[in-house]
Design a protein around this motif. Structure first.
Motif, PDB file in Angstrom:
ATOM      1  N   PRO A 192       5.355 -68.736 -12.844  1.00  0.00           N
ATOM      2  CA  PRO A 192       6.218 -67.697 -13.427  1.00  0.00           C
ATOM      3  C   PRO A 192       6.199 -67.671 -14.947  1.00  0.00           C
ATOM      4  CG  PRO A 192       7.540 -69.511 -12.581  1.00  0.00           C
ATOM      5  CD  PRO A 192       6.135 -69.785 -12.157  1.00  0.00           C
ATOM      6  N   LEU A 193       6.456 -66.485 -15.490  1.00  0.00           N
ATOM      7  CA  LEU A 193       6.608 -66.276 -16.930  1.00  0.00           C
ATOM      8  C   LEU A 193       8.065 -65.938 -17.204  1.00  0.00           C
ATOM      9  CD1 LEU A 193       5.576 -65.688 -19.848  1.00  0.00           C
ATOM     10  CD2 LEU A 193       5.144 -63.338 -19.080  1.00  0.00           C
ATOM     11  N   ILE A 194       8.694 -66.725 -18.078  1.00  0.00           N
ATOM     12  CA  ILE A 194      10.111 -66.568 -18.371  1.00  0.00           C
ATOM     13  C   ILE A 194      10.293 -66.319 -19.866  1.00  0.00           C
ATOM     14  CG2 ILE A 194      12.401 -67.609 -18.190  1.00  0.00           C
ATOM     15  CD1 ILE A 194      11.049 -67.240 -15.492  1.00  0.00           C
ATOM     16  N   LEU A 195      11.120 -65.336 -20.227  1.00  0.00           N
ATOM     17  CA  LEU A 195      11.519 -65.133 -21.614  1.00  0.00           C
ATOM     18  C   LEU A 195      12.872 -65.791 -21.830  1.00  0.00           C
ATOM     19  CD1 LEU A 195      10.684 -61.333 -22.171  1.00  0.00           C
ATOM     20  CD2 LEU A 195       9.193 -63.320 -22.538  1.00  0.00           C
ATOM     21  N   LEU A 196      12.999 -66.562 -22.922  1.00  0.00           N
ATOM     22  CA  LEU A 196      14.261 -67.184 -23.316  1.00  0.00           C
ATOM     23  C   LEU A 196      14.591 -66.674 -24.716  1.00  0.00           C
ATOM     24  CD1 LEU A 196      16.629 -69.149 -23.288  1.00  0.00           C
ATOM     25  CD2 LEU A 196      15.017 -71.017 -23.789  1.00  0.00           C
ATOM     26  N   ALA A 197      15.610 -65.844 -24.828  1.00  0.00           N
ATOM     27  CA  ALA A 197      15.906 -65.172 -26.095  1.00  0.00           C
ATOM     28  C   ALA A 197      17.329 -65.468 -26.537  1.00  0.00           C
ATOM     29  CB  ALA A 197      15.710 -63.667 -25.951  1.00  0.00           C
ATOM     30  N   HIS A 198      17.483 -65.700 -27.847  1.00  0.00           N
ATOM     31  CA  HIS A 198      18.789 -66.038 -28.414  1.00  0.00           C
ATOM     32  C   HIS A 198      19.288 -64.922 -29.327  1.00  0.00           C
ATOM     33  CE1 HIS A 198      22.045 -68.203 -30.296  1.00  0.00           C
ATOM     34  NE2 HIS A 198      21.461 -68.134 -31.477  1.00  0.00           N
ATOM     35  N   ALA A 199      20.603 -64.668 -29.288  1.00  0.00           N
ATOM     36  CA  ALA A 199      21.276 -63.729 -30.188  1.00  0.00           C
ATOM     37  C   ALA A 199      20.594 -62.356 -30.149  1.00  0.00           C
ATOM     38  CB  ALA A 199      21.336 -64.307 -31.598  1.00  0.00           C
ATOM     39  N   ASP A 200      20.211 -61.803 -31.305  1.00  0.00           N
ATOM     40  CA  ASP A 200      19.574 -60.490 -31.308  1.00  0.00           C
ATOM     41  C   ASP A 200      18.156 -60.537 -30.769  1.00  0.00           C
ATOM     42  OD1 ASP A 200      17.707 -60.606 -34.018  1.00  0.00           O
ATOM     43  OD2 ASP A 200      19.542 -61.770 -34.196  1.00  0.00           O
ATOM     44  N   GLY A 201      17.603 -61.745 -30.593  1.00  0.00           N
ATOM     45  CA  GLY A 201      16.311 -61.865 -29.914  1.00  0.00           C
ATOM     46  C   GLY A 201      16.381 -61.335 -28.493  1.00  0.00           C
ATOM     47  N   ALA A 202      17.591 -61.332 -27.905  1.00  0.00           N
ATOM     48  CA  ALA A 202      17.766 -60.777 -26.567  1.00  0.00           C
ATOM     49  C   ALA A 202      17.446 -59.291 -26.545  1.00  0.00           C
ATOM     50  CB  ALA A 202      19.198 -61.015 -26.096  1.00  0.00           C
ATOM     51  N   VAL A 203      17.760 -58.587 -27.630  1.00  0.00           N
ATOM     52  CA  VAL A 203      17.468 -57.155 -27.712  1.00  0.00           C
ATOM     53  C   VAL A 203      15.957 -56.937 -27.667  1.00  0.00           C
ATOM     54  CG1 VAL A 203      17.691 -55.094 -29.150  1.00  0.00           C
ATOM     55  CG2 VAL A 203      19.592 -56.705 -28.983  1.00  0.00           C
ATOM     56  N   VAL A 204      15.207 -57.789 -28.382  1.00  0.00           N
ATOM     57  CA  VAL A 204      13.744 -57.677 -28.390  1.00  0.00           C
ATOM     58  C   VAL A 204      13.177 -57.953 -27.001  1.00  0.00           C
ATOM     59  CG1 VAL A 204      11.613 -58.633 -29.340  1.00  0.00           C
ATOM     60  CG2 VAL A 204      13.597 -58.299 -30.831  1.00  0.00           C
ATOM     61  N   LEU A 258      14.594 -57.779 -23.966  1.00  0.00           N
ATOM     62  CA  LEU A 258      14.913 -56.746 -22.984  1.00  0.00           C
ATOM     63  C   LEU A 258      14.184 -55.439 -23.279  1.00  0.00           C
ATOM     64  CD1 LEU A 258      18.726 -57.455 -22.586  1.00  0.00           C
ATOM     65  CD2 LEU A 258      16.911 -57.964 -20.938  1.00  0.00           C
ATOM     66  N   ARG A 259      14.039 -55.134 -24.567  1.00  0.00           N
ATOM     67  CA  ARG A 259      13.313 -53.910 -24.932  1.00  0.00           C
ATOM     68  C   ARG A 259      11.842 -54.027 -24.512  1.00  0.00           C
ATOM     69  NH1 ARG A 259      13.486 -49.357 -24.518  1.00  0.00           N
ATOM     70  NH2 ARG A 259      12.746 -47.842 -26.028  1.00  0.00           N
ATOM     71  N   LEU A 282       6.541 -54.762 -20.231  1.00  0.00           N
ATOM     72  CA  LEU A 282       6.102 -56.151 -20.160  1.00  0.00           C
ATOM     73  C   LEU A 282       6.538 -56.748 -18.828  1.00  0.00           C
ATOM     74  CD1 LEU A 282       4.807 -58.621 -21.493  1.00  0.00           C
ATOM     75  CD2 LEU A 282       7.051 -59.178 -22.455  1.00  0.00           C
ATOM     76  N   ALA A 283       5.582 -57.246 -18.059  1.00  0.00           N
ATOM     77  CA  ALA A 283       5.871 -57.821 -16.746  1.00  0.00           C
ATOM     78  C   ALA A 283       6.227 -59.304 -16.892  1.00  0.00           C
ATOM     79  CB  ALA A 283       4.666 -57.654 -15.824  1.00  0.00           C
ATOM     80  N   ARG A 327      21.049 -49.805 -29.014  1.00  0.00           N
ATOM     81  CA  ARG A 327      21.342 -48.572 -28.287  1.00  0.00           C
ATOM     82  C   ARG A 327      20.207 -48.235 -27.311  1.00  0.00           C
ATOM     83  NH1 ARG A 327      25.206 -49.698 -30.771  1.00  0.00           N
ATOM     84  NH2 ARG A 327      25.320 -50.819 -28.810  1.00  0.00           N
ATOM     85  N   ALA A 328      18.952 -48.492 -27.723  1.00  0.00           N
ATOM     86  CA  ALA A 328      17.810 -48.214 -26.845  1.00  0.00           C
ATOM     87  C   ALA A 328      17.846 -49.117 -25.612  1.00  0.00           C
ATOM     88  CB  ALA A 328      16.500 -48.412 -27.610  1.00  0.00           C
ATOM     89  N   VAL A 329      18.195 -50.386 -25.802  1.00  0.00           N
ATOM     90  CA  VAL A 329      18.298 -51.304 -24.664  1.00  0.00           C
ATOM     91  C   VAL A 329      19.365 -50.837 -23.692  1.00  0.00           C
ATOM     92  CG1 VAL A 329      19.040 -53.626 -23.998  1.00  0.00           C
ATOM     93  CG2 VAL A 329      17.366 -53.338 -25.813  1.00  0.00           C
ATOM     94  N   GLU A 330      20.514 -50.452 -24.211  1.00  0.00           N
ATOM     95  CA  GLU A 330      21.607 -49.999 -23.348  1.00  0.00           C
ATOM     96  C   GLU A 330      21.228 -48.727 -22.589  1.00  0.00           C
ATOM     97  OE1 GLU A 330      24.632 -49.616 -26.259  1.00  0.00           O
ATOM     98  OE2 GLU A 330      25.339 -51.676 -26.039  1.00  0.00           O
ATOM     99  N   ALA A 331      20.564 -47.813 -23.278  1.00  0.00           N
ATOM    100  CA  ALA A 331      20.215 -46.536 -22.657  1.00  0.00           C
ATOM    101  C   ALA A 331      19.168 -46.692 -21.556  1.00  0.00           C
ATOM    102  CB  ALA A 331      19.705 -45.563 -23.722  1.00  0.00           C
TER     103      ALA A 331
END
Length: 361
Positions: free
Chosen positions: A148-160, A162-163, A169-170, A261-265
């Motif tokens: 498996p490939l896992i993304l681990l993102a902190h703070a505003d890195g979460a926005v990147v 998820l976007r 990105l699979a 806003r793009a992530v939420e939308a």
């Protein structure tokens, strides 16, 4: 106020003169002499650079164990952090058999800068972060289909993170730690409003101060309870001036707002399941984002501050247990899928022996 903006613009213009390599990427950082070895780079750590289009280069690092990796983990730090702040966490994941990559954010850490002074955080958009994350996975990492490939993102890195998933990105899973989702547009006070209309996104906010070794560390900023982990980022920045970061520019704040806003939308486009790890004080925007994602589970760490990866062990341990448990479940699921018979396949009967032979009539 107009005079203050004019002075700030002049300072930025002067700083840009003769900048040369001052805006370029930076790789080989020197370990701070007073730092504990647990915060050093993982064994076998190597640096690289990635660039898409004509945007400034971003720095990444990677290390793996000596066995075939059970999973691949890509870490995205939050604003102001460099990969060095995540070395302790990376080492722990590598010991568990995972390959770990860390991508420094655009215009931060060891990545090239968009403007001067170097410690001023500026991007006009989070799109380069998203593009380089996708390119890193597809072109450089090329993770095997068997793990498996896992993304681990902190703070505003979460926005990147998820976007990137929203735009194709699979991945097999996303872990977001203390997600920082912009609550509202850039402040509308007169200075910032005037700067925005004039296209001066590179201007710092009115309370901006350059980086200083006397500035509060992560503990002083209320991001962690831990004295030693709270000093890690400050120590690396003191020993390596190219890593230094101060507060964000008006343009960065606007980019954060737009990406949030793009992530939420487009939250419904995130098909991977998301584990959201939350500190004691959680914003309503983070909770609303989890609710809007098709497959999101949130877990709070009571009493913890926002820098969960730099927290005291009593907070960091349950945070890390959630991460390792999540990844281990993905590994087990992948292995189960490998050995499971195809749907509709006819079971192969067991060979007959004296032990399992049917009784004589």
């Amino acid at each position: 106020m107009v005079r203050a903006l004019a002075v700030a613009a002049l300072l930025l213009l002067l700083a840009a003169c003769g900048r040369g390599d001052l805006m370029g990427p930076f790789a080989e950082s020197q370990a701070p002499p007073a730092l504990s070895p647990r915060f050093y780079p993982p064994e076998g750590w190597a640096w690289g650079f990635i660039q898409t289009g004509n945007k400034p280069t971003q720095r990444y690092g990677v290390a793996a164990g000596w066995r075939a990796p059970k999973a691949t983990v890509v870490i995205l730090p939050g604003y102001g952090e460099s990969a060095e702040a995540w070395f302790e966490t990376a080492s722990g994941l590598i010991r568990r058999g995972y390959t770990v990559w860390i991508l420094d954010r655009a215009g931060q850490g060891g990545s090239a800068r968009y403007t001067m002074p170097r410690d001023l955080g500026f991007v006009s958009s989070f799109d380069p972060d998203v593009a380089n994350l996708r390119a890193l996975v597809r072109v450089v990492i090329r993770p095997p289909e068997t793990s498996p490939l896992i993304l681990l993102a902190h703070a505003d890195g979460a926005v990147v993170a998820l976007r990137a998933v929203e735009t194709g990105l699979a991945v097999d899973g996303v872990i977001v730690s203390s997600p920082d989702v912009a609550a509202k547009a850039v402040s509308t006070d007169s200075a910032q409003a005037l700067a925005g209309r004039a296209g001066l996104g590179r201007l710092p906010s009115t309370d901006w101060r350059p980086w200083s070794r006397s500035s509060p560390d992560a503990r002083g900023q209320g991001l962690t309870h831990d004295v030693w982990r709270g000093r890690v980022q400050q120590a690396w920045q003191t020993a390596n001036p190219d890593l230094r970061m101060s507060s964000a520019s008006l343009g960065w704040r606007g980019a954060h707002q737009a990406a949030s806003r793009a992530v939420e939308a487009n939250a419904k486009a995130v098909k991977a399941d998301v584990l959201m790890l939350l500190p004691d004080k959680t914003t309503k925007e983070a909770l609303a984002l989890c609710k809007g994602l098709p497959h999101c589970r949130s877990v709070a760490v009571p009493g913890a501050f926002a820098a969960l990866h730099l927290e005291q062990d009593r907070f960091r341990r349950p945070w890390l247990d959630q991460i390792t448990g999540y990844i281990a479940a993905k590994v087990d699921s992948e292995r189960a899928a490998e050995v499971a018979p195809p749907i509709g396949a006819t079971p192969v009967p067991a060979p007959v022996s004296e032990e399992n032979a049917p009784p004589a009539p």
